[in-house]
Design a protein around this motif. Structure first.
Motif, PDB file in Angstrom:
ATOM      1  N   GLY A  76     -11.244  -3.509  13.122  1.00 48.79           N
ATOM      2  CA  GLY A  76      -9.864  -3.457  13.570  1.00 48.79           C
ATOM      3  C   GLY A  76      -8.911  -3.456  12.393  1.00 48.79           C
ATOM      4  O   GLY A  76      -9.258  -3.007  11.301  1.00 48.79           O
ATOM      5  N   ILE A  77      -7.712  -3.989  12.594  1.00 44.71           N
ATOM      6  CA  ILE A  77      -6.702  -4.035  11.539  1.00 44.71           C
ATOM      7  C   ILE A  77      -6.837  -5.362  10.806  1.00 44.71           C
ATOM      8  O   ILE A  77      -6.554  -6.426  11.366  1.00 44.71           O
ATOM      9  N   ALA A  78      -7.273  -5.308   9.554  1.00 42.36           N
ATOM     10  CA  ALA A  78      -7.437  -6.516   8.749  1.00 42.36           C
ATOM     11  C   ALA A  78      -6.108  -6.864   8.080  1.00 42.36           C
ATOM     12  O   ALA A  78      -5.461  -5.991   7.481  1.00 42.36           O
ATOM     13  N   ILE A  79      -5.705  -8.125   8.195  1.00 46.22           N
ATOM     14  CA  ILE A  79      -4.456  -8.609   7.603  1.00 46.22           C
ATOM     15  C   ILE A  79      -4.803  -9.708   6.609  1.00 46.22           C
ATOM     16  O   ILE A  79      -5.361 -10.749   6.981  1.00 46.22           O
ATOM     17  N   THR A  80      -4.472  -9.476   5.326  1.00 41.71           N
ATOM     18  CA  THR A  80      -4.908 -10.359   4.239  1.00 41.71           C
ATOM     19  C   THR A  80      -3.731 -10.737   3.356  1.00 41.71           C
ATOM     20  O   THR A  80      -2.961  -9.860   2.929  1.00 41.71           O
ATOM     21  N   PRO A  81      -3.528 -12.035   3.059  1.00 35.24           N
ATOM     22  CA  PRO A  81      -2.457 -12.443   2.137  1.00 35.24           C
ATOM     23  C   PRO A  81      -2.576 -11.724   0.792  1.00 35.24           C
ATOM     24  O   PRO A  81      -3.660 -11.624   0.223  1.00 35.24           O
ATOM     25  N   ASP A  82      -1.427 -11.240   0.288  1.00 34.02           N
ATOM     26  CA  ASP A  82      -1.421 -10.494  -0.970  1.00 34.02           C
ATOM     27  C   ASP A  82      -0.602 -11.206  -2.049  1.00 34.02           C
ATOM     28  O   ASP A  82      -0.974 -11.224  -3.212  1.00 34.02           O
ATOM     29  N   SER A  83       0.517 -11.799  -1.644  1.00 33.50           N
ATOM     30  CA  SER A  83       1.329 -12.615  -2.555  1.00 33.50           C
ATOM     31  C   SER A  83       1.983 -13.711  -1.734  1.00 33.50           C
ATOM     32  O   SER A  83       2.127 -13.591  -0.511  1.00 33.50           O
ATOM     33  N   VAL A  84       2.404 -14.803  -2.387  1.00 32.56           N
ATOM     34  CA  VAL A  84       2.844 -15.974  -1.637  1.00 32.56           C
ATOM     35  C   VAL A  84       4.023 -16.667  -2.313  1.00 32.56           C
ATOM     36  O   VAL A  84       4.140 -16.669  -3.546  1.00 32.56           O
ATOM     37  N   GLN A  85       4.891 -17.256  -1.467  1.00 29.56           N
ATOM     38  CA  GLN A  85       5.939 -18.167  -1.909  1.00 29.56           C
ATOM     39  C   GLN A  85       5.820 -19.435  -1.061  1.00 29.56           C
ATOM     40  O   GLN A  85       5.615 -19.344   0.152  1.00 29.56           O
ATOM     41  N   THR A  86       5.917 -20.588  -1.663  1.00 32.86           N
ATOM     42  CA  THR A  86       5.792 -21.845  -0.926  1.00 32.86           C
ATOM     43  C   THR A  86       7.019 -22.717  -1.146  1.00 32.86           C
ATOM     44  O   THR A  86       7.760 -22.548  -2.116  1.00 32.86           O
ATOM     45  N   GLY A  87       7.202 -23.655  -0.205  1.00 33.62           N
ATOM     46  CA  GLY A  87       8.323 -24.578  -0.331  1.00 33.62           C
ATOM     47  C   GLY A  87       7.971 -25.816  -1.116  1.00 33.62           C
ATOM     48  O   GLY A  87       8.774 -26.739  -1.235  1.00 33.62           O
ATOM     49  N   GLY A  88       6.765 -25.860  -1.695  1.00 32.47           N
ATOM     50  CA  GLY A  88       6.344 -27.027  -2.448  1.00 32.47           C
ATOM     51  C   GLY A  88       5.403 -26.644  -3.559  1.00 32.47           C
ATOM     52  O   GLY A  88       5.701 -25.741  -4.354  1.00 32.47           O
ATOM     53  N   ALA A  89       4.242 -27.311  -3.590  1.00 30.16           N
ATOM     54  CA  ALA A  89       3.264 -27.047  -4.643  1.00 30.16           C
ATOM     55  C   ALA A  89       2.697 -25.632  -4.517  1.00 30.16           C
ATOM     56  O   ALA A  89       2.584 -25.075  -3.429  1.00 30.16           O
ATOM     57  N   ALA A  90       2.365 -25.064  -5.670  1.00 30.15           N
ATOM     58  CA  ALA A  90       1.781 -23.724  -5.691  1.00 30.15           C
ATOM     59  C   ALA A  90       0.396 -23.760  -5.067  1.00 30.15           C
ATOM     60  O   ALA A  90      -0.393 -24.677  -5.316  1.00 30.15           O
ATOM     61  N   ILE A  91       0.115 -22.742  -4.236  1.00 31.08           N
ATOM     62  CA  ILE A  91      -1.192 -22.642  -3.581  1.00 31.08           C
ATOM     63  C   ILE A  91      -1.859 -21.359  -4.062  1.00 31.08           C
ATOM     64  O   ILE A  91      -1.272 -20.275  -3.953  1.00 31.08           O
ATOM     65  N   PRO A  92      -3.055 -21.464  -4.600  1.00 31.00           N
ATOM     66  CA  PRO A  92      -3.746 -20.259  -5.075  1.00 31.00           C
ATOM     67  C   PRO A  92      -3.908 -19.240  -3.946  1.00 31.00           C
ATOM     68  O   PRO A  92      -4.228 -19.601  -2.814  1.00 31.00           O
ATOM     69  N   GLN A 112      -9.407  -0.864  17.312  1.00 29.27           N
ATOM     70  CA  GLN A 112     -10.298  -0.034  16.508  1.00 29.27           C
ATOM     71  C   GLN A 112     -10.134   1.454  16.770  1.00 29.27           C
ATOM     72  O   GLN A 112     -10.155   2.266  15.857  1.00 29.27           O
ATOM     73  N   ASN A 113      -9.992   1.803  18.045  1.00 26.99           N
ATOM     74  CA  ASN A 113      -9.961   3.214  18.431  1.00 26.99           C
ATOM     75  C   ASN A 113      -8.706   3.519  19.244  1.00 26.99           C
ATOM     76  O   ASN A 113      -8.110   2.637  19.850  1.00 26.99           O
ATOM     77  N   LEU A 114      -8.331   4.768  19.251  1.00 24.54           N
ATOM     78  CA  LEU A 114      -7.329   5.281  20.168  1.00 24.54           C
ATOM     79  C   LEU A 114      -8.016   6.315  21.057  1.00 24.54           C
ATOM     80  O   LEU A 114      -9.089   6.813  20.714  1.00 24.54           O
ATOM     81  N   PRO A 115      -7.426   6.637  22.209  1.00 23.76           N
ATOM     82  CA  PRO A 115      -8.163   7.427  23.214  1.00 23.76           C
ATOM     83  C   PRO A 115      -8.355   8.900  22.878  1.00 23.76           C
ATOM     84  O   PRO A 115      -7.953   9.784  23.615  1.00 23.76           O
ATOM     85  N   ILE A 116      -8.972   9.137  21.744  1.00 17.77           N
ATOM     86  CA  ILE A 116      -9.424  10.496  21.424  1.00 17.77           C
ATOM     87  C   ILE A 116     -10.817  10.423  20.817  1.00 17.77           C
ATOM     88  O   ILE A 116     -11.311  11.384  20.234  1.00 17.77           O
ATOM     89  N   GLY A 117     -11.449   9.241  20.942  1.00 16.98           N
ATOM     90  CA  GLY A 117     -12.793   9.077  20.425  1.00 16.98           C
ATOM     91  C   GLY A 117     -12.871   8.939  18.925  1.00 16.98           C
ATOM     92  O   GLY A 117     -13.886   9.280  18.315  1.00 16.98           O
TER      93      GLY A 117
END
Length: 232
Positions: free
Chosen positions: A166-182, A197-202
């Motif tokens: 399906g559609i994978a969604i992955t963190p790429d960059s980050v801003q936090t309101g406190g301590a830095a998080i890797p 995953q698919n649309l109706p055209i196979g």
């Protein structure tokens, strides 16, 4: 005499045009009925057959382009909106169309596109996600998450990619309101997949773009035989 001939020609042309427009409406309605039955749609889609005259295309059983607007479409409990299909180089013998027989219908190319709304994506997101929205061409995710025993407000730009799941969604960059998080920790905890995953055209989704209203997904397939398409 010339005036009489001119009137006859005008009437003849008008009759041919009227017959052509009636024919295209009948064909569009029949194609819409077949698609609705194929995919168990609650209502018939809107079908637009391009090209004039229509009758020459119908007699030859070859259509340059047909646009189909389905609207909402549900797959694996995911409802997408504005689903559109464009068929190019469609072969469809006239009697087959009128008889509802798709065994010989095939398109040289079929392209489908749809919008996956952000509220639909949010329902699949990890707990703590409060907002998903477009930021230009990027997708932004905002939420509050627990790290090392503390709740931290996090705003991320996330990458989107079409995968076999399906559609994978992955963190790429980050801003936090406190301590830095890797970012690696965020990717482990907050990566998720929306199972469209698919649309109706196979064909599997191969393109994903960020838009103000949601993720625009698209799929293209070649040599599409209607008889081989999976039914809903």
């Amino acid at each position: 005499m010339r005036k009489v001939l001119l009137v006859l020609v005008i009437l003849l042309v008008g009759g041919v045009i009227a017959a052509d427009r009636i024919g295209v409406r009948v064909a569009q309605n029949e194609i819409a009925k077949q698609i609705a039955a194929q995919y168990n749609l609650p209502r018939k889609p809107t079908v637009n057959i391009h090209g004039f005259p229509f009758l020459t295309q119908a007699i030859g059983g070859q259509y340059d382009q047909i646009d189909v607007n389905i609207g909402n479409w549900t797959q694996q409990d995911i409802t997408v909106s504005d689903l559109k299909i464009q068929l190019s180089g469609l072969k469809a013998p006239l009697m087959d169309v009128l008889n509802g027989d798709n065994s010989r219908m095939a398109a040289r190319t079929a392209t489908a596109s749809a919008i996956v709304p952000y509220d639909v994506i949010k329902k699949r997101a990890p707990q703590g996600v409060k907002e998903i929205s477009a930021q230009g061409k990027d997708l932004r995710l905002r939420g509050t998450f627990a790290f090392l025993g503390f709740n931290t407000d996090v705003t991320m730009v996330v990458a989107v990619k079409a995968t076999r799941q399906g559609i994978a969604i992955t963190p790429d960059s980050v801003q936090t309101g406190g301590a830095a998080i890797p970012i690696s920790i965020l990717q482990q905890r907050l990566t998720f997949t929306v199972p469209v995953q698919n649309l109706p055209i196979g064909s599997r989704i191969s393109k994903v773009e960020v838009t103000p209203n949601g993720l625009l997904v698209a799929a293209t397939a070649d040599n599409v035989k209607f008889n081989d398409l999976p039914k809903a």
